[in-house]
Design a protein around this motif. Sequence first.
Motif, PDB file in Angstrom:
ATOM      1  N   GLY A 174       0.797  -1.214   0.000  1.00  0.00           N
ATOM      2  CA  GLY A 174       0.000   0.000   0.000  1.00  0.00           C
ATOM      3  C   GLY A 174       0.826   1.258   0.000  1.00  0.00           C
ATOM      4  O   GLY A 174       1.935   1.267   0.507  1.00  0.00           O
ATOM      5  N   PRO A 175       0.273   2.291  -0.553  1.00  0.00           N
ATOM      6  CA  PRO A 175       1.001   3.570  -0.671  1.00  0.00           C
ATOM      7  C   PRO A 175       0.924   4.419   0.600  1.00  0.00           C
ATOM      8  O   PRO A 175       0.347   5.484   0.611  1.00  0.00           O
ATOM      9  N   HIS A 176       1.490   3.905   1.711  1.00  0.00           N
ATOM     10  CA  HIS A 176       1.554   4.710   2.931  1.00  0.00           C
ATOM     11  C   HIS A 176       2.441   5.926   2.682  1.00  0.00           C
ATOM     12  O   HIS A 176       2.226   6.991   3.233  1.00  0.00           O
ATOM     13  N   GLU A 177       3.413   5.705   1.873  1.00  0.00           N
ATOM     14  CA  GLU A 177       4.287   6.788   1.401  1.00  0.00           C
ATOM     15  C   GLU A 177       4.480   6.516  -0.082  1.00  0.00           C
ATOM     16  O   GLU A 177       4.555   5.376  -0.509  1.00  0.00           O
ATOM     17  N   TYR A 178       4.547   7.563  -0.865  1.00  0.00           N
ATOM     18  CA  TYR A 178       4.673   7.404  -2.312  1.00  0.00           C
ATOM     19  C   TYR A 178       5.774   8.332  -2.784  1.00  0.00           C
ATOM     20  O   TYR A 178       5.831   9.496  -2.393  1.00  0.00           O
ATOM     21  N   LEU A 179       6.662   7.805  -3.609  1.00  0.00           N
ATOM     22  CA  LEU A 179       7.719   8.608  -4.215  1.00  0.00           C
ATOM     23  C   LEU A 179       7.571   8.517  -5.727  1.00  0.00           C
ATOM     24  O   LEU A 179       7.395   7.422  -6.268  1.00  0.00           O
ATOM     25  N   GLY A 180       7.643   9.636  -6.399  1.00  0.00           N
ATOM     26  CA  GLY A 180       7.550   9.609  -7.846  1.00  0.00           C
ATOM     27  C   GLY A 180       7.883  10.951  -8.453  1.00  0.00           C
ATOM     28  O   GLY A 180       7.829  11.988  -7.784  1.00  0.00           O
ATOM     29  N   TYR A 181       8.253  10.905  -9.713  1.00  0.00           N
ATOM     30  CA  TYR A 181       8.462  12.120 -10.498  1.00  0.00           C
ATOM     31  C   TYR A 181       8.501  11.743 -11.963  1.00  0.00           C
ATOM     32  O   TYR A 181       8.549  10.567 -12.327  1.00  0.00           O
ATOM     33  N   ALA A 182       8.486  12.747 -12.815  1.00  0.00           N
ATOM     34  CA  ALA A 182       8.575  12.547 -14.264  1.00  0.00           C
ATOM     35  C   ALA A 182       9.358  13.704 -14.861  1.00  0.00           C
ATOM     36  O   ALA A 182       9.450  14.784 -14.282  1.00  0.00           O
ATOM     37  N   GLY A 183       9.902  13.453 -16.038  1.00  0.00           N
ATOM     38  CA  GLY A 183      10.665  14.490 -16.725  1.00  0.00           C
ATOM     39  C   GLY A 183      11.359  13.923 -17.945  1.00  0.00           C
ATOM     40  O   GLY A 183      10.800  13.090 -18.661  1.00  0.00           O
ATOM     41  N   LEU A 208       7.921  17.236 -13.400  1.00  0.00           N
ATOM     42  CA  LEU A 208       6.729  16.972 -12.598  1.00  0.00           C
ATOM     43  C   LEU A 208       7.201  16.312 -11.317  1.00  0.00           C
ATOM     44  O   LEU A 208       7.914  15.296 -11.368  1.00  0.00           O
ATOM     45  N   ALA A 209       6.865  16.898 -10.173  1.00  0.00           N
ATOM     46  CA  ALA A 209       7.349  16.375  -8.895  1.00  0.00           C
ATOM     47  C   ALA A 209       6.406  16.820  -7.779  1.00  0.00           C
ATOM     48  O   ALA A 209       5.729  17.838  -7.915  1.00  0.00           O
ATOM     49  N   PRO A 210       6.368  16.079  -6.678  1.00  0.00           N
ATOM     50  CA  PRO A 210       5.472  16.440  -5.587  1.00  0.00           C
ATOM     51  C   PRO A 210       5.927  17.658  -4.785  1.00  0.00           C
ATOM     52  O   PRO A 210       5.137  18.244  -4.061  1.00  0.00           O
ATOM     53  N   ARG A 211       7.173  18.044  -4.919  1.00  0.00           N
ATOM     54  CA  ARG A 211       7.699  19.199  -4.183  1.00  0.00           C
ATOM     55  C   ARG A 211       8.188  20.251  -5.171  1.00  0.00           C
ATOM     56  O   ARG A 211       8.987  19.939  -6.060  1.00  0.00           O
ATOM     57  N   PRO A 212       7.765  21.492  -4.997  1.00  0.00           N
ATOM     58  CA  PRO A 212       8.166  22.539  -5.944  1.00  0.00           C
ATOM     59  C   PRO A 212       9.673  22.725  -6.060  1.00  0.00           C
ATOM     60  O   PRO A 212      10.183  23.033  -7.134  1.00  0.00           O
ATOM     61  N   GLU A 213      10.404  22.505  -4.966  1.00  0.00           N
ATOM     62  CA  GLU A 213      11.856  22.704  -5.007  1.00  0.00           C
ATOM     63  C   GLU A 213      12.569  21.653  -5.848  1.00  0.00           C
ATOM     64  O   GLU A 213      13.725  21.826  -6.204  1.00  0.00           O
ATOM     65  N   TRP A 214      11.900  20.558  -6.177  1.00  0.00           N
ATOM     66  CA  TRP A 214      12.498  19.538  -7.034  1.00  0.00           C
ATOM     67  C   TRP A 214      12.361  19.881  -8.511  1.00  0.00           C
ATOM     68  O   TRP A 214      13.107  19.355  -9.339  1.00  0.00           O
ATOM     69  N   LEU A 215      11.385  20.711  -8.854  1.00  0.00           N
ATOM     70  CA  LEU A 215      11.125  21.022 -10.266  1.00  0.00           C
ATOM     71  C   LEU A 215      12.339  21.675 -10.924  1.00  0.00           C
ATOM     72  O   LEU A 215      12.941  22.587 -10.362  1.00  0.00           O
ATOM     73  N   GLY A 216      12.699  21.177 -12.079  1.00  0.00           N
ATOM     74  CA  GLY A 216      13.839  21.715 -12.818  1.00  0.00           C
ATOM     75  C   GLY A 216      15.183  21.176 -12.360  1.00  0.00           C
ATOM     76  O   GLY A 216      16.199  21.441 -12.995  1.00  0.00           O
ATOM     77  N   SER A 217      15.201  20.428 -11.253  1.00  0.00           N
ATOM     78  CA  SER A 217      16.479  19.896 -10.780  1.00  0.00           C
ATOM     79  C   SER A 217      16.950  18.776 -11.698  1.00  0.00           C
ATOM     80  O   SER A 217      16.160  18.127 -12.379  1.00  0.00           O
ATOM     81  N   VAL A 218      18.248  18.584 -11.719  1.00  0.00           N
ATOM     82  CA  VAL A 218      18.849  17.502 -12.495  1.00  0.00           C
ATOM     83  C   VAL A 218      19.410  16.499 -11.504  1.00  0.00           C
ATOM     84  O   VAL A 218      20.290  16.826 -10.702  1.00  0.00           O
ATOM     85  N   GLN A 219      18.867  15.291 -11.544  1.00  0.00           N
ATOM     86  CA  GLN A 219      19.278  14.227 -10.640  1.00  0.00           C
ATOM     87  C   GLN A 219      20.254  13.319 -11.378  1.00  0.00           C
ATOM     88  O   GLN A 219      19.914  12.747 -12.410  1.00  0.00           O
ATOM     89  N   THR A 231      21.373  -1.011 -11.942  1.00  0.00           N
ATOM     90  CA  THR A 231      21.603  -0.462 -10.606  1.00  0.00           C
ATOM     91  C   THR A 231      21.870   1.023 -10.753  1.00  0.00           C
ATOM     92  O   THR A 231      22.747   1.433 -11.517  1.00  0.00           O
ATOM     93  N   LEU A 232      21.095   1.836 -10.035  1.00  0.00           N
ATOM     94  CA  LEU A 232      21.260   3.285 -10.032  1.00  0.00           C
ATOM     95  C   LEU A 232      21.663   3.723  -8.629  1.00  0.00           C
ATOM     96  O   LEU A 232      21.009   3.360  -7.650  1.00  0.00           O
ATOM     97  N   THR A 233      22.732   4.511  -8.536  1.00  0.00           N
ATOM     98  CA  THR A 233      23.222   5.009  -7.257  1.00  0.00           C
ATOM     99  C   THR A 233      23.303   6.522  -7.334  1.00  0.00           C
ATOM    100  O   THR A 233      23.859   7.076  -8.294  1.00  0.00           O
ATOM    101  N   GLY A 234      22.741   7.193  -6.328  1.00  0.00           N
ATOM    102  CA  GLY A 234      22.782   8.649  -6.317  1.00  0.00           C
ATOM    103  C   GLY A 234      22.321   9.197  -4.985  1.00  0.00           C
ATOM    104  O   GLY A 234      21.967   8.456  -4.065  1.00  0.00           O
ATOM    105  N   THR A 235      22.300  10.516  -4.898  1.00  0.00           N
ATOM    106  CA  THR A 235      21.882  11.204  -3.684  1.00  0.00           C
ATOM    107  C   THR A 235      20.364  11.320  -3.666  1.00  0.00           C
ATOM    108  O   THR A 235      19.738  11.573  -4.696  1.00  0.00           O
ATOM    109  N   ALA A 236      19.785  11.138  -2.490  1.00  0.00           N
ATOM    110  CA  ALA A 236      18.335  11.263  -2.324  1.00  0.00           C
ATOM    111  C   ALA A 236      17.890  12.672  -2.702  1.00  0.00           C
ATOM    112  O   ALA A 236      18.672  13.628  -2.639  1.00  0.00           O
ATOM    113  N   LEU A 237      16.635  12.810  -3.091  1.00  0.00           N
ATOM    114  CA  LEU A 237      16.101  14.104  -3.486  1.00  0.00           C
ATOM    115  C   LEU A 237      15.999  15.089  -2.322  1.00  0.00           C
ATOM    116  O   LEU A 237      16.179  16.285  -2.506  1.00  0.00           O
TER     117      LEU A 237
END
Length: 135
Positions: free
Chosen positions: A64-73, A88-99, A111-117
Amino acid sequence: MSAPGAGSPHGPADGLAGVWRLVSFHTLAPDGALRPGPLGDSPTGLLFYSGTGHVAVHMSPAGGPHEYLGYAGTWRREGDRVLHTLNLAPRPEWLGSVQVRLLELDGDRLTLTGTALSTAERRVLVWERIGHGAP
């Protein structure tokens, strides 16, 4: 207007275009040990890389989606890295960021390794290909 991800071709030659199922999601501790990520021991998720340079990711804890993480771009590959630009992201500060994610591709295992949003924690996500994308 240039196409998403212009400057880098997208499609089967990249090895990433397709649909991927989340196998595991861990936090990488400073000592190198893996511990459960923010979605618990058995998260579920899908990652979509289109051959035209679009990306979408959806993840939640199993059961179940007790917590949901997602984005698009958009996405582009640069050698052993993949870059996601968030449109497209749930937090405005994430918009336009490059991950930036380091990638290891072994057949149908990614396997993808990186810093959390939202924190400085390092994350390791393992995906299994379940479908190939159209170019």
